[in-house]
Design an enzyme around this catalytic site. Structure first.
Site, PDB file in Angstrom:
ATOM      1  CG  ASP A   1      -0.411  -0.050   2.473  1.00 37.59           C
ATOM      2  OD1 ASP A   1       1.187  -0.118   2.544  1.00 37.59           O
ATOM      3  OD2 ASP A   1      -0.954   0.424   3.435  1.00 37.59           O
ATOM      4  CD  GLU A   2       4.785   2.206   3.430  1.00 44.39           C
ATOM      5  OE1 GLU A   2       5.909   2.596   3.157  1.00 44.39           O
ATOM      6  OE2 GLU A   2       4.762   1.612   4.489  1.00 44.39           O
TER       7      GLU A   2
END
Length: 105
Positions: A85-86
């Site tokens: 998710d980064e």
């Protein structure tokens, strides 16, 4: 590396010229191109060909600025360094001096 204009296969050395083993196309190597090729021996169509060397560029390139040598062409690639998710990390490598650095986000 040169490719056949007729069928797109890699042209391989045969008796001092570049030859397509698929369709039979042949092309002479110019004096300027001779320094780009090291022809150790002729090959037949039944041999496995392994292309080696650091001049082979398979990465995409972009315009940028190498802070070490001032060259304006860079190779780049992305790697997911952290959680999914980064944002991924983008790496750049100068095509002239090989200087490599990264940019996050």
């Amino acid at each position: 590396m040169k490719f056949c204009p007729n069928c797109g296969k890699v042209l391989l050395p045969k008796q001092g010229i570049l030859h397509c083993y698929d369709c039979g196309y042949e092309q002479k190597v110019t004096e300027n191109e001779k320094q780009d090729y090291i022809i150790e021996k002729d090959v037949s169509d039944k041999q496995n060909i392994i292309v080696t060397g650091d001049k082979i560029n398979t990465l995409p390139t972009t315009k940028g600025l190498c802070y070490r040598c001032g060259n304006r062409e860079l190779e780049w690639w992305l790697i997911q360094m952290r959680k999914a998710d980064e944002a991924e990390t983008r790496f750049y490598r100068c095509t002239k001096c090989g200087n490599t650095w990264r940019r996050s986000g």
